[in-house]
Design an enzyme around this catalytic site. Structure first.
Site, mmCIF file in Angstrom:
data_model
loop_
_atom_site.group_PDB
_atom_site.id
_atom_site.type_symbol
_atom_site.label_atom_id
_atom_site.label_comp_id
_atom_site.label_asym_id
_atom_site.label_seq_id
_atom_site.Cartn_x
_atom_site.Cartn_y
_atom_site.Cartn_z
ATOM 1 N N LYS A 49 0.835 -1.220 0.000
ATOM 2 C CA LYS A 49 0.000 0.000 0.000
ATOM 3 C C LYS A 49 0.864 1.262 0.000
ATOM 4 O O LYS A 49 0.367 2.379 -0.058
ATOM 5 C CB LYS A 49 -0.905 0.016 1.240
ATOM 6 C CG LYS A 49 -2.083 -0.951 1.170
ATOM 7 C CD LYS A 49 -2.724 -1.195 2.516
ATOM 8 C CE LYS A 49 -3.341 -0.021 3.151
ATOM 9 N NZ LYS A 49 -4.075 -0.394 4.401
ATOM 10 N N LYS A 104 2.597 2.159 2.651
ATOM 11 C CA LYS A 104 2.495 2.686 4.014
ATOM 12 C C LYS A 104 3.511 1.985 4.903
ATOM 13 O O LYS A 104 3.739 0.795 4.773
ATOM 14 C CB LYS A 104 1.086 2.418 4.574
ATOM 15 C CG LYS A 104 0.016 3.406 4.193
ATOM 16 C CD LYS A 104 -1.206 3.224 5.109
ATOM 17 C CE LYS A 104 -2.092 4.444 5.074
ATOM 18 N NZ LYS A 104 -3.214 4.371 6.016
#
Ligand code: C2G
Length: 129
Positions: free
Chosen positions: A44, A46
């Protein structure tokens, strides 16, 4: 028994996350939270401050949460909805429209995000970014 599911990283748990969980739980009788694994967060883009295990531990302590499962990829949602007999999929409205394909399997609801708070803002304010 109306079963609800939601997905997320839930890093540095804050009021915005808890309000989402509280509202999602209020829409049914059982709330499952699929928490992004550290490996999926990398996909993602992240980097969570807290590990998957710690984020899972914290979420399991939240009164609105009945079950925590791992979110390992973008493609598991249909399988999860079937496997966990889900009636309602809930996400914050920053995701509005992105998961409408699930309407073939369950209700889909996007709830207004809580303004003024985010994990990114917390990290910025603490000089962690
Ligand atoms: N949220 C919110 N208000 C905020 C911050 C977050 O309502 N101020 C909601 C988000 O809309 C989301 C949930 O809290 O529904 C979790 O947020 P994140 O941990 O940022 O989740 P995200 O990285 O968006 O991952 O497959 C879906 C993804 O895993 C979602």
């Amino acid at each position: 028994m109306k079963r609800v599911i939601t997905y997320g990283t839930f890093d540095l748990l804050h009021k915005g996350h808890v309000r989402l969980l509280k509202r999602a739980a209020a829409l049914g009788d059982h709330l499952t939270v699929a928490v992004s694994t550290d490996e999926f967060n990398a996909i993602k883009g992240k980097k969570a401050y807290t590990s998957y295990e710690d984020r899972k531990y914290i979420l399991e302590a939240i009164r609105y949460v009945d079950e925590v499962i791992p979110e390992e990829n973008w493609d598991q949602k249909v399988n999860d909805v079937v496997k966990y007999n889900i009636d309602l999929f809930v996400m914050g409205d920053d995701w509005k429209g992105k998961f409408d394909f699930l309407e073939d399997y369950c209700q889909v609801v996007y709830l207004p995000r809580t303004e003024g708070i985010s994990t990114t803002k917390i990290k910025d304010d603490l000089g962690m970014n």
